[in-house]
Scaffold this active site. Sequence first.
Site, PDB file in Angstrom:
ATOM      1  N   LYS A   1      -6.992  46.934 -38.412  1.00  0.00           N
ATOM      2  CA  LYS A   1      -6.837  47.407 -37.036  1.00  0.00           C
ATOM      3  C   LYS A   1      -7.694  46.536 -36.112  1.00  0.00           C
ATOM      4  O   LYS A   1      -8.821  46.174 -36.463  1.00  0.00           O
ATOM      5  CB  LYS A   1      -7.301  48.865 -36.961  1.00  0.00           C
ATOM      6  CG  LYS A   1      -7.082  49.553 -35.616  1.00  0.00           C
ATOM      7  CD  LYS A   1      -7.541  51.013 -35.694  1.00  0.00           C
ATOM      8  CE  LYS A   1      -7.196  51.798 -34.434  1.00  0.00           C
ATOM      9  NZ  LYS A   1      -7.575  53.228 -34.545  1.00  0.00           N
TER      10      LYS A   1
ATOM     11  N   SER B   1      -3.890  56.404 -33.199  1.00  0.00           N
ATOM     12  CA  SER B   1      -3.960  55.088 -32.607  1.00  0.00           C
ATOM     13  C   SER B   1      -3.817  53.946 -33.610  1.00  0.00           C
ATOM     14  O   SER B   1      -3.518  52.830 -33.209  1.00  0.00           O
ATOM     15  CB  SER B   1      -5.300  54.930 -31.886  1.00  0.00           C
ATOM     16  OG  SER B   1      -6.360  54.966 -32.813  1.00  0.00           O
TER      17      SER B   1
ATOM     18  N   SER C   1      -6.402  59.593 -35.737  1.00  0.00           N
ATOM     19  CA  SER C   1      -5.796  58.266 -35.604  1.00  0.00           C
ATOM     20  C   SER C   1      -5.483  57.536 -36.905  1.00  0.00           C
ATOM     21  O   SER C   1      -4.827  56.503 -36.877  1.00  0.00           O
ATOM     22  CB  SER C   1      -6.690  57.372 -34.738  1.00  0.00           C
ATOM     23  OG  SER C   1      -6.561  57.743 -33.393  1.00  0.00           O
TER      24      SER C   1
END
Lengths: 95, 484, 491
Positions: free
Chosen positions: B76, B151, B175
């Site tokens: 990420k 997310s 997330s």
Amino acid sequence: MGIDLKTVKHISKLSRISLDDEKAKKLEADLNSIFAFIEKLNELDTKNVEPLTSIAETTLQLRKDEIKSTNIREQVLKNSPEKNKDFFVVPKVVE
Amino acid sequence: MTNITDLTLTELVNKIKKKEVSSREITNAYVNRSEKSKKLNTYITDNFENALKKASDFDNNPNYEKKLPGIPIAVKDLFCTKDVKTTAGSKILNNFIPTYESTVTENLWKEGSILLGKLNCDEFAMGSSNETSFFGNVQSPIGKNLVPGGSSGGSASALAAKLTPATIGTDTGGSIRQPASFTGTVGLKPTYGACSRYGIVAFASSLDQAGPMTGNVKDCSLLFDVMCSYDIKDSTSVNFKRKNYFKELNNSIKGKKIGIPKEYRVDGMSKEIEDLWQKGINIIKDSGAEVIDISLPNTKYALPAYYIVAPAEASSNLARYDGVKYGFRSEGKNLIEMYENTRSKGFGDEVKRRIMIGTYVLSSGYYDAYYLKAQKVRKLIKNDFDEVYKKVDAILTPSTPSSAFTIGEKSNDPVSMYLNDIFTVPINLAGLPAISIPGGHDSKGYPLGLQIIGKTFDEQNIINIAYAMENQINFKNQIKDWWI
Amino acid sequence: MDLVSKDQNKYSIKRENNEYEVVIGLEVHAQVLSESKLFSTSSTKFGAEPNTQVSLVDAAFPGMLPVINEFCIKQAVKTGIGLNAKINKKSIFDRKNYFYADLPQGYQISQYKNPIVGEGTVILDLPDGEKSIGIERLHLEQDAGKSIHDIDPQNTFVDLNRSGVALMEIVSKPDLRSLEEVNLYIKKLRSIMKYLGTCDGNMQEGSLRADVNISVRKKGDKDLGTRCEIKNVNSIKFMQMAIDYEANRQVDILEEGGKIDQETRLFDTKKNETRSMRSKEDAHDYRYFPDPDLLPLEFTDEFINELKKNIPELPDEKKKRFIEKFKLSPYEANILVSDIDTSKYFEAVIKKSDIKLSTNWITGELFALLNEKNLEISKSPISALNLSKLINLIKDGTISGKIAKSVFEIMAVGDADPQKIIEEKGLKQQSDPKELEKIVDKVINENQDKVKEFKLGKDKLFGFFVGQVMKISGGKANPQLVNDILKKKLK
Ligand SMILES: [Mg+2]
Ligand SMILES: [Zn+2]
């Protein structure tokens, strides 16, 4: 508790995010719907509840007083949008 | 030999150790598939060239003692990576190249892993659909125009589409678990303090945790084992005795007590989610564990409390993005104007919205009514869990109240978007570990996840329960490569 | 015109019909003496090249986290003990949120509701007795960087070397009433911290700065007036000038029937006036909240007791001891204890020398010398050992006080041993009565007219004879002996 446009402008000032009138109005509406949802908390009586300030199940670790960082000025200034050899540069601050 | 990219992380590790495949071959396979998958918009920055070079370096000088020998992994874009652009999905960090490495990614590289690239995410991890990214929304491989969740949406999408054998995300309110649930993958949110936050772009400091996202539970235990470490550079990192989560993986849950909280049966919950949950309960019973009805009475207050605590911390954490030290700057005729221009142009709408909420709840006259109140509610939620953990070893719930929705479906209604995290947020508020595993499909064929919540630092237990359930559920992701 | 009472202890501002009392509270920012910063491992050394002592934490890079310096905590607790203050076993670090170019995080880590140290007291020695000044609290916080406005006409340059340096903010109660009290209070705080080794008190280097809170009220009023805060004043002189200006400004407003606005002001050292800092006003809401990157700071009793055990004798106790043990006057004791190095010097000298003489020589000759050369006593050109030797030479009559002064002057150049100076220059006192008698006789013989006058009652001439003897002896004659002999011969 309603949030009015004046409050929206005030918090935009505090958070250093400028808003035009249209955006401010949109935000006013958004914030009001979010806070309507948040107000649910008022149902709860929390008078005698200790606030939870830290969730980490440990105590504060203390560090020895030792200098470990060296001069990394080049690294520190590298990503700055405006700098010179020695300094970060910002528009004139008048006090 | 089957397609390299169809192998699991642990299979790849085994094959490389047996010298059946080289790091270069593996890396090449993922790079090629990633190159063909640009439509999914999972990568913000690729590191392909570098990765291939490092893979060759590994092959020339292999070390098979490592836990992730020569394994390429994309992460990420919230983890700072040395010399590789790190954006947090934001324009304001569009050109930021860290000179340092986050502890969690450092742990991966130390175990022989190789950075494949930086994956798309909601801006500063604020979002549940990956639509808030400055770099555009991510497509889910599950179906056209479906959100991958957020997310860590780029991570979930890349993982499900097999563009990386495993990945890591961060979880502040769900997330990791929500996108895992939406994409039919496994995601673990560790106990607060298990993984270091050093070098991770902060969203809400008291809630953020990094965790593994993998194709299956075994891979999850391996990746968590590598990520998890005590770190003196993070004052909230906890120095507890960490297990060898991979070696201690087993699927025996006989005699374990699993709680089923009645408050998670929320109004308007779909029949499909009800059924999924019941399926999970049945599997647990069949495996010899005991199912106990429990109550977590303050569950319904978790989301409102979260939407005070997280934005408050974020409003302060994001104050450093001011156009002075790094990142984007928009000029102004004086310092204040420069700040205002930079921040209003550099942040997207959702981030600005949350900064405003946070600023408001901390502002003079409102602190007690909101922030202090939320901290007290947090205490009550924590107490709820402490109470039930006297009776049960873990808790089973659905991961999300629905399956993946379509892009644009909820982006204009913040509250309905926030409701996505209703089952995941209480766990962050209480600092507990929780894992989401695929539980089945809904009528549209979209994956649905089950969440197992554990006691503090009891990751091994929930990983093992998940492992046992996974075996019974026998979930298979039905992904056709529609984007290639 | 403004009338400020000359007696600083009764500082007040008088106008036609009213007399105003000035109420002052200080927020002193004292830099903690430590090698590294409060939450990072960068050096705190003064005077480094710009931005060379800046870590990724100090410059607030994404993902950087604070890790607290144990020594800084101990320094704050020690200072708290020195201020006779309550040490809080649990304290919390908060974020104070505001935007400024030299505040890289966009917040300062400080302590708001739960400081590390609570209420305490500082004793001031005023001419008419002691006065106790209340301490409200002491908390730890980070210093900001430095904005430099005068290199470039268009831009401000930012140096983050100071960013993150540990400060103790010591907040007094509004107990100060005059410029002299402010002066004594700052000096006393500095003295205590130097004794403890917790702050070097160097105002030129910015190790000690103060925000001054001032309000005025009509003499006899019970309620405090509205106060203004003057930010960051970095010398005692400026503090006094700022207070005087600001107090008069407030009185002027009140006299005209106006109202004081509570605000933050800046002291312009060039114009000698204070003015409003508007930039501070519109961002006045600091939105304090507990820093989620840190946990509460908690102490055990053992931790505090261990520090207590190692607290050195502080100025108040030392003063008491000097008075009781060495029979010094309170005035002398005060002068000798106010600075730790002075007290150390004094105690080193009296180890081998007469206390009374030592006191006089240190507070007299030595202080004058240091003053003239603008030196700290730690840099004294005359060591305690050599001063002690000089005093012993006076005491045993080897030299006279007068000769001693010239020896002292020679010592001041290169800290030479006084014994050697005396020998080399032949300055030893002439104490042989026979030799002295010869000189006295010579003087009497050569001044018969004066002898006559003296005998007729002009007593004042005695000094003339002494002077003549001293002159002939080159100043070396033992004055006591000369006196005795002269008295005998002139009878
Ligand atoms: Mg102040
Ligand atoms: Zn301060």
